[in-house]
Scaffold this active site. Structure first.
Site, PDB file in Angstrom:
ATOM      1  N   PRO A 171       0.786  -1.241   0.000  1.00  0.00           N
ATOM      2  CA  PRO A 171       0.000   0.000   0.000  1.00  0.00           C
ATOM      3  C   PRO A 171       0.814   1.285   0.000  1.00  0.00           C
ATOM      4  O   PRO A 171       0.235   2.372   0.115  1.00  0.00           O
ATOM      5  CB  PRO A 171      -0.789  -0.120   1.312  1.00  0.00           C
ATOM      6  N   CYS A 172       2.136   1.198  -0.149  1.00  0.00           N
ATOM      7  CA  CYS A 172       2.966   2.400  -0.016  1.00  0.00           C
ATOM      8  C   CYS A 172       2.638   3.474  -1.050  1.00  0.00           C
ATOM      9  O   CYS A 172       2.851   4.659  -0.807  1.00  0.00           O
ATOM     10  CB  CYS A 172       4.453   2.032  -0.069  1.00  0.00           C
ATOM     11  N   CYS A 173       2.124   3.068  -2.221  1.00  0.00           N
ATOM     12  CA  CYS A 173       1.836   4.042  -3.276  1.00  0.00           C
ATOM     13  C   CYS A 173       0.352   4.360  -3.405  1.00  0.00           C
ATOM     14  O   CYS A 173      -0.044   5.110  -4.301  1.00  0.00           O
ATOM     15  CB  CYS A 173       2.361   3.528  -4.617  1.00  0.00           C
TER      16      CYS A 173
END
Length: 222
Positions: A171-173
């Site tokens: 989910p970092c982006c």
């Protein structure tokens, strides 16, 4: 320094846990109308849980999957386009068509304050697919983009609730690609369901299709 209005707009690019559950409830209501298989799974009777869907998908298996990893850097474009030189034994790939079972879980990430997609894939006899096999079954239209940072995008991790190995779209982006979508909707004074919008973007990358009617029929939380 951001104005109060800008800060408010930026905050909407994330999703609090309460809104996550409301968005999921609205999503599941439409799923029950379509009868397309989504359900909510409670975890041991506590508040935490996840949306779940299982589908059968046609796929392929390669006898030389390791060549995908060996050459993914220097021959990325060729691999993305699935170009195989039949005269080169090192590049030759023997593929078998098969039906795979994909199980998708949509959870909430407290750390990133966004939804997160976990999934696992197996053959019909129950054999779990390897990370290489999952990569091999990603549509070429998405594979090139994902390969630009594969370990930051598609990885294998322990499911936070089940304690079992799952694949996950990191989910970092999420905030990065959701920000312009949500800000555009805000500028047009149009409410969107975060789960629908997010899943419509990330789902197709891993063979999960979201019918268009979700975008038009599922309401946004108040």
């Amino acid at each position: 320094m951001m104005s109060d209005k800008e800060e408010s707009s930026a905050a909407r690019c994330y999703l609090d846990e309460k809104s996550f559950h409301i968005c999921c409830q609205l999503f599941l209501q439409h799923s029950s109308v379509l009868k397309d298989g989504w359900s909510w799974t409670e975890f041991k009777g506590v508040k935490e849980g996840y949306m779940k869907k299982t589908v059968l998908i046609p796929g392929r298996f390669s006898s030389l999957l390791n060549q995908f990893w060996k050459h993914k850097t220097e021959n990325m474009d060729a691999l993305v386009e699935d170009q195989v030189d039949d005269d080169d034994e090192d590049q030759a790939v023997c593929e078998n068509q098969a039906v795979m079972c994909y199980e998708y879980h949509v959870l909430y990430s407290c750390s990133y304050q966004v939804p997160i997609l976990y999934f696992r894939a197996s053959t019909l006899d129950g054999r779990l697919l390897s990370l290489e096999e999952v990569w091999n079954n990603i549509h070429p239209n998405y594979r090139k983009r994902l390969l630009q940072g594969p370990w930051d995008t598609l990885t294998q991790q322990e499911h936070p609730l089940l304690g079992q190995p799952f694949f996950v779209l990191h989910p970092c982006c999420t905030e990065e690609f959701m920000r312009p979508v949500l800000q555009m909707a805000h500028a047009k004074k149009r409410k969107v369901n975060y789960i629908v919008t997010w899943l419509s973007v990330v789902g197709p990358m891993v063979r999960l299709e979201v019918p268009l009617s979700y975008c038009t029929a599922v309401a946004a939380p108040n």
